[in-house]
Design a protein around this motif. Structure first.
Motif, PDB file in Angstrom:
ATOM      1  N   TRP A  32       0.846  -1.192   0.000  1.00 26.06           N
ATOM      2  CA  TRP A  32       0.000   0.000   0.000  1.00 26.06           C
ATOM      3  C   TRP A  32       0.879   1.238   0.000  1.00 26.06           C
ATOM      4  N   ILE A  33       0.364   2.261  -0.686  1.00 28.21           N
ATOM      5  CA  ILE A  33       0.967   3.592  -0.610  1.00 28.21           C
ATOM      6  C   ILE A  33      -0.034   4.497   0.106  1.00 28.21           C
ATOM      7  N   ALA A  34       0.430   5.194   1.122  1.00 25.24           N
ATOM      8  CA  ALA A  34      -0.415   6.187   1.789  1.00 25.24           C
ATOM      9  C   ALA A  34       0.151   7.567   1.461  1.00 25.24           C
ATOM     10  N   ASP A  35      -0.648   8.355   0.786  1.00 29.47           N
ATOM     11  CA  ASP A  35      -0.254   9.714   0.407  1.00 29.47           C
ATOM     12  C   ASP A  35      -0.823  10.664   1.453  1.00 29.47           C
ATOM     13  N   LEU A  36       0.069  11.348   2.174  1.00 23.33           N
ATOM     14  CA  LEU A  36      -0.401  12.227   3.261  1.00 23.33           C
ATOM     15  C   LEU A  36      -0.149  13.688   2.967  1.00 23.33           C
ATOM     16  N   ARG A  37      -0.202  14.049   1.697  1.00 26.55           N
ATOM     17  CA  ARG A  37      -0.068  15.478   1.393  1.00 26.55           C
ATOM     18  C   ARG A  37      -1.159  16.261   2.099  1.00 26.55           C
ATOM     19  N   THR A  67      -3.365   3.883  -1.958  1.00 28.44           N
ATOM     20  CA  THR A  67      -3.348   3.084  -3.189  1.00 28.44           C
ATOM     21  C   THR A  67      -2.906   1.675  -2.811  1.00 28.44           C
ATOM     22  N   LYS A  68      -3.688   0.688  -3.265  1.00 25.78           N
ATOM     23  CA  LYS A  68      -3.430  -0.691  -2.829  1.00 25.78           C
ATOM     24  C   LYS A  68      -3.041  -1.570  -4.010  1.00 25.78           C
ATOM     25  N   TYR A  69      -2.037  -2.371  -3.792  1.00 27.94           N
ATOM     26  CA  TYR A  69      -1.614  -3.358  -4.798  1.00 27.94           C
ATOM     27  C   TYR A  69      -1.733  -4.741  -4.176  1.00 27.94           C
ATOM     28  N   ASN A  70      -2.585  -5.569  -4.767  1.00 25.89           N
ATOM     29  CA  ASN A  70      -2.772  -6.913  -4.234  1.00 25.89           C
ATOM     30  C   ASN A  70      -1.950  -7.931  -5.026  1.00 25.89           C
ATOM     31  N   ASP A  71      -1.890  -9.132  -4.492  1.00 27.45           N
ATOM     32  CA  ASP A  71      -1.194 -10.249  -5.163  1.00 27.45           C
ATOM     33  C   ASP A  71       0.237  -9.886  -5.548  1.00 27.45           C
ATOM     34  N   ILE A  72       0.916  -9.232  -4.642  1.00 27.20           N
ATOM     35  CA  ILE A  72       2.298  -8.843  -4.954  1.00 27.20           C
ATOM     36  C   ILE A  72       3.285  -9.973  -4.661  1.00 27.20           C
ATOM     37  N   GLY A  73       2.804 -11.042  -4.011  1.00 29.44           N
ATOM     38  CA  GLY A  73       3.675 -12.159  -3.652  1.00 29.44           C
ATOM     39  C   GLY A  73       3.341 -12.627  -2.255  1.00 29.44           C
ATOM     40  N   LYS A  74       3.855 -13.794  -1.925  1.00 30.72           N
ATOM     41  CA  LYS A  74       3.479 -14.439  -0.674  1.00 30.72           C
ATOM     42  C   LYS A  74       4.388 -13.993   0.476  1.00 30.72           C
ATOM     43  N   GLN A  75       3.765 -13.539   1.524  1.00 31.13           N
ATOM     44  CA  GLN A  75       4.437 -13.177   2.779  1.00 31.13           C
ATOM     45  C   GLN A  75       5.592 -12.185   2.607  1.00 31.13           C
ATOM     46  N   PRO A  76       5.292 -10.967   2.177  1.00 28.62           N
ATOM     47  CA  PRO A  76       6.354  -9.957   2.192  1.00 28.62           C
ATOM     48  C   PRO A  76       6.830  -9.764   3.634  1.00 28.62           C
ATOM     49  N   TYR A  77       8.146  -9.836   3.834  1.00 28.73           N
ATOM     50  CA  TYR A  77       8.666  -9.814   5.206  1.00 28.73           C
ATOM     51  C   TYR A  77       9.313  -8.485   5.564  1.00 28.73           C
ATOM     52  N   ASP A  78       9.688  -7.701   4.545  1.00 29.69           N
ATOM     53  CA  ASP A  78      10.300  -6.398   4.815  1.00 29.69           C
ATOM     54  C   ASP A  78      10.318  -5.636   3.494  1.00 29.69           C
ATOM     55  N   GLY A  79      10.582  -4.356   3.592  1.00 28.85           N
ATOM     56  CA  GLY A  79      10.638  -3.550   2.382  1.00 28.85           C
ATOM     57  C   GLY A  79      11.681  -2.462   2.519  1.00 28.85           C
ATOM     58  N   THR A  80      12.110  -1.937   1.395  1.00 31.68           N
ATOM     59  CA  THR A  80      13.087  -0.866   1.411  1.00 31.68           C
ATOM     60  C   THR A  80      12.882  -0.015   0.162  1.00 31.68           C
ATOM     61  N   VAL A  81      13.390   1.208   0.219  1.00 31.19           N
ATOM     62  CA  VAL A  81      13.214   2.103  -0.923  1.00 31.19           C
ATOM     63  C   VAL A  81      14.596   2.561  -1.380  1.00 31.19           C
ATOM     64  N   SER A  82      14.746   2.750  -2.690  1.00 29.91           N
ATOM     65  CA  SER A  82      16.048   3.150  -3.208  1.00 29.91           C
ATOM     66  C   SER A  82      16.394   4.550  -2.705  1.00 29.91           C
ATOM     67  N   PRO A  83      17.683   4.880  -2.640  1.00 29.89           N
ATOM     68  CA  PRO A  83      18.092   6.163  -2.044  1.00 29.89           C
ATOM     69  C   PRO A  83      17.482   7.376  -2.736  1.00 29.89           C
ATOM     70  N   ASP A  84      17.090   7.244  -4.005  1.00 25.45           N
ATOM     71  CA  ASP A  84      16.435   8.358  -4.693  1.00 25.45           C
ATOM     72  C   ASP A  84      14.926   8.348  -4.483  1.00 25.45           C
ATOM     73  N   GLY A  85      14.443   7.363  -3.743  1.00 26.24           N
ATOM     74  CA  GLY A  85      13.020   7.308  -3.449  1.00 26.24           C
ATOM     75  C   GLY A  85      12.167   6.779  -4.586  1.00 26.24           C
ATOM     76  N   ARG A  86      12.801   6.238  -5.608  1.00 28.24           N
ATOM     77  CA  ARG A  86      12.025   5.831  -6.773  1.00 28.24           C
ATOM     78  C   ARG A  86      11.459   4.408  -6.665  1.00 28.24           C
ATOM     79  N   TYR A  87      12.289   3.476  -6.216  1.00 28.39           N
ATOM     80  CA  TYR A  87      11.857   2.076  -6.229  1.00 28.39           C
ATOM     81  C   TYR A  87      11.616   1.559  -4.830  1.00 28.39           C
ATOM     82  N   TYR A  88      10.492   0.892  -4.665  1.00 29.12           N
ATOM     83  CA  TYR A  88      10.205   0.185  -3.416  1.00 29.12           C
ATOM     84  C   TYR A  88      10.307  -1.303  -3.702  1.00 29.12           C
TER      85      TYR A  88
END
Lengths: 394, 129
Positions: free
Chosen positions: A177-182, A190-211
């Protein structure tokens, strides 16, 4: 209290300040940080220039899986405790400024692009809560409800992204999910389903482009281009296990700060003794590097020349250093029992690491791998230094 | 190709049996079987050193998923209340062999069956970290 106000020379303020933090010397916070003492609910304030402990702050609750972010003035740390505690610490005065218990069970948090919002990802009740960074007053509650029967998912991998956004993964729901708090009063999700089984952690690229979300339940990673969110989440490195059964995992890998070097992103392979190198242009596997155990953290030195890797049980006494240029392991260290976390000094000449079961924090020279300092700490886990204040995703 | 992680060998109650028999019948069957093969010797001798090591493992390493105070995390809570009514043999099997499809790994390379039984009793009596 802003420091430049002291320059007015008001003796009373100086005196008060002297009493409060036992030194009247003005100082910055760029070489400060905190060490989590997970078993005693305390944190140490440390200084990397002198490799010293400055203070110890108690009363932060259950810190068994604690992490921290910093205010943009790098004076305050926000510590996220396992028990749902959110504690604001003043590094200069070495005291708790505010503390709330905002959920029953939490896993981490993030600070917004403008530094005004603190978001916390919760296991129980599953969701994200957002607070005002100055007051810790509630701003938004985003329950991670999924499916037809209204179940709530544990939330992991919460990071900030440009545009006052928070991005996070739903472990049970297999969603991002993306939460826009402007508009902080009306978050847009914004919700994205079926992204894969059991996401355990996440990170974003240093430029903020890729999650990127790491997947525990299958061999692969979920990738979201935040410049083009309408394209949705795509699976990368699918089937990196090549059909081989994974090993049992005795500690979940973590995707703390995006480890990128030479156009490659490096992530731990789940259930394998490998670090995966992903080409960040094609998002295809570039290489896999055999290491001493199952990686927990893979962290890149700020110049991108080295990767430092620690491991899950039963190899958690080991740290390995990969030379990025050659792709070879150039050093294997045995710092002690249960190496939990690693953090570079701002420009990477030293690395700090915590050795939980030996009750020590150690500092290494990253050029010649000599040990520079060993500081006592009670069951230390996370080490967080203030340069994080100015990095996207930290 | 997808794999469940966390276990190489499946405990009997999560295998094909579970898919064919309803949960309740399965539990009854399991507890019945357990009664037949459950060792009646009680707790095996575990040295104070090993007890300390097991407690440490429980708090620090099990704690990384179940919470250091065992209130739960990515894994479920392991408090006395949370475990109330769960058969000891099931808990022992989960500790030793993990739960396929979940992150719970098999711990049988870190402890003996007797030590797992000791941990189960500790948990059922309410382990205080």
């Amino acid at each position: 209290m802003k420091f430049h106000t002291l320059r007015s020379g008001v003796a009373v303020i100086v005196a008060m300040f002297a009493t409060a933090c036992s030194t009247a010397t003005l100082r910055g916070t760029g070489d400060l940080g905190i060490v989590i003492e997970r078993a005693s609910g305390s944190v140490q304030v440390v200084e990397t220039s002198t490799r010293a402990r400055l203070a110890r702050i108690e009363g932060l609750g259950d810190l068994s899986h604690a992490s921290a972010v910093f205010s943009r003035d790098a004076r305050y740390a926000y510590v996220f405790g396992r028990d749902g505690g959110l504690t604001q610490i003043d590094l200069l005065e070495a005291r708790i400024v505010r503390r709330i218990v905002q959920a029953g069970n939490a896993i981490g948090g993030a600070i917004s692009q403008d530094g005004r919002l603190i978001a916390v990802s919760n296991y129980q009740p599953g969701g994200v809560k957002v607070f005002d960074a100055m007051t810790l007053e509630p701003v938004a509650d985003i329950p991670a409800v999924y499916g037809r029967d209204g179940k709530r998912s544990k939330v992991v991998g919460l990071v900030d992204a440009p545009g006052q956004r928070f991005v996070f993964s739903l472990y049970d729901a297999g969603a991002i999910w993306i939460a826009d708090l402007r508009d902080r009063k009306q978050p847009v999700i914004t919700k994205y389903n079926d992204i894969g089984k059991q996401p355990y952690d996440g990170t974003v690229s240093p430029d903020g482009r890729y999650y990127i979300a790491g997947l525990f339940g299958e061999d692969g990673l979920a990738l979201l281009d935040l410049w083009r969110p309408e394209l949705g989440v795509k699976r990368v490195l699918q089937g990196y296990g090549r059909g081989e059964a994974p090993l049992p995992v005795y500690k979940m890998p973590h995707l703390d700060y995006w480890a990128e070097a030479g156009g490659m992103a490096y992530v731990p392979a789940v259930g394998r003794h490998e670090v995966l190198a992903i080409d960040t242009r094609s998002w295809k596997e570039h290489a896999r590097i055999a290491v001493a155990g199952q990686p927990v953290f893979v962290v890149a030195r700020p110049d991108g020349r080295q990767l430092w890797v620690n491991f899950a049980l039963p190899h958690n006494d080991t740290v390995q250093v990969i030379d990025v240029a050659s792709g070879q392991i150039v050093q294997t260290l045995k710092p002690g029992k249960a190496v939990l976390h690693m953090e570079f000094t701002p420009r990477g000449e030293n690395l700090w690491l915590s050795v939980r079961d030996d009750d020590r924090v150690e500092v290494y020279d990253t050029e010649n791998f000599s040990k520079l300092a060993s500081l006592p700490a009670e069951k230390p886990s996370g080490i967080f230094l203030t340069p994080r204040a100015h990095r996207i995703g930290q | 190709m997808k794999h469940s992680r966390g276990g190489q060998s499946a405990p009997p109650f999560t295998g094909g049996l579970m898919s064919r028999v309803s949960g309740l019948i399965n539990w009854t069957l399991l507890v019945g079987l357990a009664a037949l093969c459950w060792p009646s010797t009680g707790m095996a001798d575990i040295s104070p050193d090993r007890e300390r090591a097991l407690r440490h493992l429980l708090v620090q390493d099990c704690g990384s998923c179940h919470g250091m105070t065992l209130q739960g995390g990515l894994g479920p809570a392991l408090t006395r209340t949370a475990l109330a009514g769960k058969p000891a043999i099931m808990l022992r099997e989960v500790i030793l062999h993990g739960r396929p499809g979940t992150p719970m790994p098999p711990w049988n390379t870190f402890m003996s069956e007797a030590e797992a039984d000791w941990l189960v009793q500790l948990l059922l009596n309410g382990a205080s970290p």
